[in-house]
Design an enzyme around this catalytic site. Structure first.
Site, PDB file in Angstrom:
ATOM      1  N   VAL A  26       5.495  -0.295   2.709  1.00 57.28           N
ATOM      2  CA  VAL A  26       4.765  -0.561   1.461  1.00 57.28           C
ATOM      3  C   VAL A  26       4.952   0.585   0.462  1.00 57.28           C
ATOM      4  CG1 VAL A  26       3.026  -2.083   2.495  1.00 57.28           C
ATOM      5  CG2 VAL A  26       2.598   0.389   2.379  1.00 57.28           C
ATOM      6  N   HIS A  27       4.940   0.260  -0.821  1.00 56.83           N
ATOM      7  CA  HIS A  27       5.112   1.274  -1.868  1.00 56.83           C
ATOM      8  C   HIS A  27       4.493   0.778  -3.168  1.00 56.83           C
ATOM      9  CE1 HIS A  27       8.629  -1.378  -1.653  1.00 56.83           C
ATOM     10  NE2 HIS A  27       8.722  -1.254  -2.961  1.00 56.83           N
ATOM     11  N   LEU A  28       4.009   1.733  -3.926  1.00 60.70           N
ATOM     12  CA  LEU A  28       3.341   1.464  -5.203  1.00 60.70           C
ATOM     13  C   LEU A  28       4.301   1.817  -6.340  1.00 60.70           C
ATOM     14  CD1 LEU A  28       0.683   0.932  -6.821  1.00 60.70           C
ATOM     15  CD2 LEU A  28       0.111   3.326  -6.453  1.00 60.70           C
TER      16      LEU A  28
END
Ligand SMILES: [Zn+2]
Length: 155
Positions: free
Chosen positions: A113-115
């Site tokens: 996951v990454h923003l």
């Protein structure tokens, strides 16, 4: 999406075959802006705008719900610090900040996951992407990495 001025692209094409690992776990040092205790900041190889960066947990985790409290806190602190650095360098007029979770939601990397933090300016969605599927980036990515790292607020 093609990029009109992209002298770094050849390097990516050359390294693409060797690129087997996770982009966050095996982060390209030339795109790594900073690394915290639980999260890191990496420039996007295919940015929507100059300064487009991503914040990811250091731990390889694909489920948003499995993020630990320490990770969630540092992810958002780094996003906030990065916006501070962008403000100083490029004076964006706004930002898009968001998570693309799952392939259907547009995530390119689904298992870590990454923003995304994308700086925005009035008129940045100009005719080039619309008409030519081509984007003009005013700055080389490694230069952006270096400038962001230098402008990073020390907290
Ligand atoms: Zn990973």
């Amino acid at each position: 999406m093609k990029q009109l001025w992209a002298p770094w692209r050849l390097e990516y094409i050359k390294s693409a075959d060797e690129d087997t690992g996770c982009v966050f776990c095996a982060a390209d040092e030339s795109l790594l802006v900073t690394r915290g205790k639980h999260a890191l900041v990496l420039l996007n190889k295919f940015p929507y705008a100059s300064g487009h960066f991503m914040v990811a947990p250091i731990r390889h985790v694909g489920e948003f719900a499995e993020l630990e409290a320490d990770e969630v806190l540092e992810l958002h602190r780094l996003a906030s610090a990065g916006m501070g650095a962008l403000a100083q360098l490029y004076s964006p007029q706004g930002y898009n900040v968001g998570w693309n979770l799952g392939r259907i939601a547009g995530a390119g990397v689904v298992d870590h996951v990454h923003l995304h933090v994308v700086p925005r300016w009035a008129g940045d969605t100009n005719f080039m992407p619309v008409l030519a599927d081509t984007k003009v980036l005013p700055e080389h990515l490694e230069e952006t990495t270096r400038r962001l790292a230098e402008a990073w607020p020390h907290v």
